[in-house]
Design an enzyme around this catalytic site. Sequence first.
Site, PDB file in Angstrom:
ATOM      1  N   PHE A  16     -12.999   9.900  42.955  1.00 59.34           N
ATOM      2  CA  PHE A  16     -12.734  10.324  41.640  1.00 59.34           C
ATOM      3  C   PHE A  16     -11.710  11.508  41.282  1.00 59.34           C
ATOM      4  O   PHE A  16     -11.601  12.386  41.455  1.00 59.34           O
ATOM      5  CB  PHE A  16     -14.143  11.158  42.254  1.00 59.34           C
ATOM      6  N   GLN A  17     -11.323  10.454  40.016  1.00 52.38           N
ATOM      7  CA  GLN A  17     -10.587  11.521  39.285  1.00 52.38           C
ATOM      8  C   GLN A  17      -8.728  11.533  39.950  1.00 52.38           C
ATOM      9  O   GLN A  17      -8.882  12.373  38.825  1.00 52.38           O
ATOM     10  CB  GLN A  17     -11.480  12.929  38.347  1.00 52.38           C
ATOM     11  N   GLU A  67      -7.153  15.887  25.124  1.00 53.10           N
ATOM     12  CA  GLU A  67      -6.564  16.060  26.160  1.00 53.10           C
ATOM     13  C   GLU A  67      -5.195  15.849  24.919  1.00 53.10           C
ATOM     14  O   GLU A  67      -3.773  16.850  24.706  1.00 53.10           O
ATOM     15  CB  GLU A  67      -5.868  15.565  27.243  1.00 53.10           C
ATOM     16  N   MET A 110       2.621   1.882   6.514  1.00 55.78           N
ATOM     17  CA  MET A 110       4.259   1.296   6.747  1.00 55.78           C
ATOM     18  C   MET A 110       3.972   0.155   7.436  1.00 55.78           C
ATOM     19  O   MET A 110       5.431  -1.253   7.180  1.00 55.78           O
ATOM     20  CB  MET A 110       4.944   2.125   7.655  1.00 55.78           C
ATOM     21  N   LYS A 167      -6.933  21.378  43.737  1.00 55.50           N
ATOM     22  CA  LYS A 167      -7.843  22.184  43.624  1.00 55.50           C
ATOM     23  C   LYS A 167      -8.363  22.858  45.239  1.00 55.50           C
ATOM     24  O   LYS A 167      -8.054  23.994  44.730  1.00 55.50           O
ATOM     25  CB  LYS A 167      -9.820  21.447  43.357  1.00 55.50           C
TER      26      LYS A 167
END
Length: 618
Positions: A139-140, A77, A505, A189
């Site tokens: 969940f999630q 993602e 760096m 959802k």
Amino acid sequence: MPMTEQATGAHHPQPRPRTGGSSTAPVEHVTGAQSLIRSLEEVGADTVFGIPGGAILPAYDPMMDSTRVRHVLVRHEQGAGHAATGYAQATGKVGVCMATSGPGATNLVTPIADANMDSVPLVAITGQVASAAIGTDAFQEADICGITMPITKHNFLVTDAKDIPRTIAEAFHIASTGRPGPVLVDIPKDILQARTTFSWPPAQDLPGYRPVTKPHAKQIREAAKLITQSRRPVLYVGGGVLKAGATAELKVLAELTGAPVTTTLMALGAFPDSHPLHVGMPGMHGSVTAVTALQKADLIVALGARFDDRVTGKLDSFAPYAKIVHADIDPAEIGKNRAADVPIVGDAREVLADLVQAVQAEHTDGHVGDYTAWWKDLNRWRETYPLGYDQPADGSLAPQHVIQRIGELAPEGTVFAAGVGQHQMWAAHFITYDKPATWLNSGGAGTMGYAVPAAMGAKAGQPDRTVWAIDGDGCFQMTNQELTTCALNNIPIKVAIINNGALGMVRQWQTLFYNQRYSNTVLHAGQEQAGAAGNGTRVPDFVKLAEAMGCVAMRCESPDELDAVIAKANAINDRPVVVDFIVHEDAQVWPMVAAGTSNDTVMAARGVRPDFGDSEDD
């Protein structure tokens, strides 16, 4: 910082959502998910970067039937978010990314924060657990609206399917107008699955959101007077000029006044690097001339820039002799870091157009600035302290040479996306940017791993242009999996890995400030550790890794091979190309102002402090 009514970019204006309370189009009975996809089609979104998952899955089914929205299935993602940013920066349109709930959404946090710092128009659409489960630690489940509230321009939690068209229209409008930025739309959802109606255009309801675009005439006149009265002016140009599509107006103003122009890291390409009025990039690793010009200026005209710490150094010692004209679309930026003598709130394009007219009026009245002595100083500094680098004594590749030749051999109109670190600064210095939307990078957040997915997004939005990602071996190992995405989706980017075997760096800082104690900055075994690494095999072997992901891969270790390898990479346009450039590990970025110190302490090279002598105005 950014100054625009809408994020038009240089040449590709984003279609603005239509407003209004009624529609002649018939009302359709659809699911919330179908309404979402139809809304994306209507606002002009043509590309979405994302990954499906449980909560967002209902939206993926109708997307399969869309002939107007292309979905690019990324491998992470974070890659989706940076790709959407690269798409937006290269095209001027709103970038779109999509993820599921919980970890899918939280993986978007870094690119959302990145887009927020750099004022990139972005809409992130996330699935959420069903409405009844919100707040139950389902969940999630993650409160992505709460998590991203500090790093978005605005965000929405949709609670009714009928609100989806209006929410999407408002999200795109907010993202692309005023000071551009990321907007998050979180949809449970069950809302995606619910039956609803769809009609377009929806009525938008954004009370209080009225970006000021037209500058105040009195402030414009005051600014013009200061420009013509000053002896040592500098036009300090930030990324907002690019966001506003105001590069043509900037060139007119610069040539009208004859004032020097410095363009920030986010503004490279806003004014041609090759123009005689351009004195370089300012800041911690800016050119000596640009840094010193700001320090010795008696007037700074800041256009779409925000006086950030990387430009100012120690703030209370920055530009001590200068009056400040500060023009920005975001009133919160004016006076935030440096008090403005003439504050101007407005769109950069309108500000610059009005300034041109006001300066012309001053000239007509006989008031013309005389910067002759100023340019004698500036030209002396340019000649004495040009950008440059040393070739390694052992005959190995100088990273600056690699990047310079990539720029010189690139086809016309090439877009360059850089990661973050030494290679980013070298790409800023040693490639010439004469046109807008040819330089993409993570400026404010400094996000390692930006280059590969951003280049992918840029190429998806500009398929006819060559796109080079200039990456470091550290950055590359964070997001290189998106090369698989490129290979499978016919997105043939080119990647230059500036491979010095270290976090360059950070290693430079350890060299300069930590007595050369290189704690945890070596990335893979060198030849002296061949036994541990497996008979001299590099870990990882970037050529083998890139080939495994469907790319053409090459390695270059000698200056004698350099041009031929770059030419071969430029000639391959049917697959992604990765070139592993093995460069000297001790190359450093100069000039440099040490963090937290005054810009007066700028070093042209290690231990070399410029001697500016007496100014012509002294």
